[in-house]
Design a protein around this motif. Structure first.
Motif, short mmCIF file in Angstrom:
data_model
loop_
_atom_site.label_atom_id
_atom_site.label_comp_id
_atom_site.label_asym_id
_atom_site.label_seq_id
_atom_site.Cartn_x
_atom_site.Cartn_y
_atom_site.Cartn_z
N ARG A 1 0.82 -1.21 0.00
CA ARG A 1 0.00 0.00 0.00
C ARG A 1 0.86 1.27 0.00
NH1 ARG A 1 -3.12 -1.71 3.44
NH2 ARG A 1 -2.00 -1.03 5.32
N ASN A 2 2.03 1.18 0.64
CA ASN A 2 2.93 2.32 0.74
C ASN A 2 4.15 2.15 -0.16
OD1 ASN A 2 1.61 3.94 2.96
ND2 ASN A 2 1.83 1.95 3.99
N ALA A 3 3.92 1.58 -1.34
CA ALA A 3 5.02 1.29 -2.25
C ALA A 3 5.82 2.53 -2.61
CB ALA A 3 4.49 0.62 -3.52
N ASP A 4 5.16 3.68 -2.73
CA ASP A 4 5.87 4.90 -3.12
C ASP A 4 6.88 5.34 -2.06
OD1 ASP A 4 4.57 5.06 -5.50
OD2 ASP A 4 3.14 6.61 -4.90
N ALA A 5 6.70 4.89 -0.82
CA ALA A 5 7.67 5.18 0.23
C ALA A 5 8.62 4.00 0.45
CB ALA A 5 6.95 5.51 1.54
N PHE A 6 8.12 2.78 0.24
CA PHE A 6 8.91 1.59 0.51
C PHE A 6 10.09 1.46 -0.46
CE2 PHE A 6 9.49 -3.07 -0.21
CZ PHE A 6 10.04 -3.36 1.04
N TYR A 7 9.84 1.63 -1.76
CA TYR A 7 10.92 1.45 -2.73
C TYR A 7 12.02 2.49 -2.60
CZ TYR A 7 8.46 -2.35 -5.02
OH TYR A 7 7.86 -3.55 -5.28
N PRO A 8 11.71 3.79 -2.35
CA PRO A 8 12.80 4.75 -2.11
C PRO A 8 13.62 4.38 -0.87
CG PRO A 8 10.82 5.93 -2.71
CD PRO A 8 10.42 4.49 -2.51
N LEU A 9 12.96 3.80 0.14
CA LEU A 9 13.69 3.37 1.33
C LEU A 9 14.69 2.27 0.98
CD1 LEU A 9 14.14 3.49 4.38
CD2 LEU A 9 12.25 1.86 4.63
N LEU A 10 14.25 1.29 0.18
CA LEU A 10 15.17 0.24 -0.26
C LEU A 10 16.34 0.86 -1.01
CD1 LEU A 10 12.92 -2.68 -1.59
CD2 LEU A 10 13.95 -2.42 0.66
N ALA A 11 16.04 1.82 -1.90
CA ALA A 11 17.09 2.45 -2.70
C ALA A 11 18.09 3.19 -1.81
CB ALA A 11 16.46 3.41 -3.70
N GLU A 12 17.65 3.67 -0.68
CA GLU A 12 18.54 4.36 0.25
C GLU A 12 19.45 3.39 1.00
OE1 GLU A 12 17.96 6.53 4.57
OE2 GLU A 12 16.41 6.85 3.04
N LEU A 13 18.94 2.18 1.26
CA LEU A 13 19.66 1.23 2.10
C LEU A 13 20.56 0.27 1.34
CD1 LEU A 13 16.72 0.35 4.51
CD2 LEU A 13 18.65 1.89 4.98
N THR A 14 20.19 -0.13 0.13
CA THR A 14 20.95 -1.18 -0.56
C THR A 14 22.37 -0.79 -0.97
OG1 THR A 14 19.82 -0.54 -2.63
CG2 THR A 14 18.91 -2.42 -1.40
#
Length: 416
Positions: free
Chosen positions: A305-318
């Motif tokens: 549901r919060n994909a627009d926030a979840f994917y940027p978070l992954l991009a920040e961490l990986t």
């Protein structure tokens, strides 16, 4: 009426056995003994027939004198033997028949009398003009499975419209989906509609053959591309609209512009911590265990549901780890992950080579070339080396004689 009783009413020629025709032995494939006549061009319907040929069916590809269009697609070493055609037309025999010439229709009907399946993507009005509609063909072979693929349903307002892959991508909502993500109405960079609909044709033919073999009859199958692709796109994108008549169409996760591969310290990967346990392990590995309890991402539905926030978070961490470190961790933790590969690397990787998905073979006229292997494995039908793509009209006389038709009728003596 059963197929066996129906077959008794057909004026059929006996199907041959041996290297060029079907065999009753299991080493010729799961569909040994099934004959398919293909009257089709480009990719969709020939792809369907290719899949049946890979399973052992005797596929007779009927072509116009100029040949199927894909024969002329570059690159090619010799006229009429383009690279696309080499794989698309493997496990087939080629017969050239000019349907507008004297005896051309008679020759095709002779082949159809001996066939189990007829696959065509000629537009319905063209088939009617040639007197090759379902009623015409059923009259000579009541047990035939007649599979007709076209752009739109024949009984719709668009039933006579021409259609190609790009048109169907647009008409089925696929181009809109791309626009929602990227802001650009671009096409998927593969002929997705042609190939999905080709697989639907093959599936439909197999269902009809099963029905006929268990007491049913031959029948007409219509595979409209627009309907097939719309149903395909709606699987997850019906979303809220499945339960609410005023609900929005579209899957939030799939339509997030942020849904993309992640950069690592030295490359790009797809890293997908899907389950809740995956997510806890992931956050611990990157030193952010506090994120495991973030209410936006605590459960799978929350993350979707919060994909627009979840994917940027992954991009920040990986980027905190290298691709090798990520792969080792993900494999250990049971998290789905893979590096981003270009198409050539994917096709020539150790994984692909060990499975034989892409291998080299020798063509009688084209020399060394690459063969796309069969992706599905059957314990009762080990993959065989495919019969190579035939030359244009290579088997015309052979298949017509098998059907009891004199091929000389197609080549009248101009001085006779």
């Amino acid at each position: 009426m059963s197929h066996r009783k129906t077959a008794e009413n057909r004026k059929t020629a006996e199907k041959p056995s041996g290297p060029s025709g079907p065999s009753s032995s299991s080493d010729r494939g799961l569909l040994a003994g099934v004959r398919v006549v293909e009257l089709a061009g480009v990719i969709m319907a020939p792809y369907a027939a290719q899949q049946l040929g890979d399973l052992g069916a005797d596929v007779i590809k009927v072509e116009p004198p100029a040949g199927d269009m894909t024969r002329h697609y570059p690159p090619r070493r010799h006229p009429g033997m383009g690279g696309t055609a080499l794989n698309l037309n493997r496990n087939k025999r080629s017969a050239v028949i000019d349907l507008k010439a004297p005896h051309g229709r008679d020759a095709l009907l002779a082949l159809l009398r001996t066939a189990d399946v007829f696959i065509t993507n000629l537009r319905p009005q063209a088939l009617e003009k040639l007197r090759l509609g379902y009623d015409d063909v059923e009259a000579v072979n009541p047990g035939l499975i007649y599979a007709n693929a076209q752009g739109f349903r024949s009984d719709s307002r668009y039933g006579t419209h021409a259609a190609y892959d790009d048109v169907i991508q647009a008409a089925s909502g696929l181009v809109w989906l791309n626009h929602e993500v990227s802001g650009r109405p671009h096409y998927v960079p593969t002929v997705l509609a042609d190939k999905v609909c080709g697989m639907q044709i093959a599936l439909s033919v197999l269902a009809a053959l099963h029905y006929r073999e268990h007491g049913g009859t031959g029948q007409h199958i219509e595979v409209p591309m627009a309907d097939t692709m719309l149903a395909f796109n709606l699987v997850e994108h019906l979303g809220a609209a499945a339960l609410e008549t005023d609900g929005a169409f579209g899957s939030a996760r799939s339509l997030s512009p942020q849904r993309r591969a992640q950069r690592t310290a030295d490359g790009w990967m797809c890293i997908l911590p899907h389950s809740d346990r995956n997510w806890r392990d992931f956050t611990a590995f990157v030193g952010r265990p506090d994120l495991a309890d973030d209410p936006r991402f605590a459960t799978g539905p929350d993350r979707a549901r919060n994909a627009d926030a979840f994917y940027p978070l992954l991009a920040e961490l990986t980027p905190r780890h290298t691709s090798a470190a990520w792969q080792e961790f993900c494999d250990r933790a049971g998290i789905a992950a893979a590096p981003v590969l270009d198409l050539e690397t994917a096709a020539t990787s150790t994984y692909a080579q060990e499975g034989g998905l892409l291998r080299e073979a020798e063509h009688p006229t084209e020399g060394r070339y690459r063969v796309i292997g069969r992706p599905v494995r059957y314990s009762a039908d080990p993959e065989r080396e495919p019969r190579p793509c035939p030359g244009l009209g290579q088997h015309t006389d052979e298949v017509l004689r098998e059907a009891g038709f004199d091929p000389a009728l197609l080549h009248p003596n101009p001085t006779g």
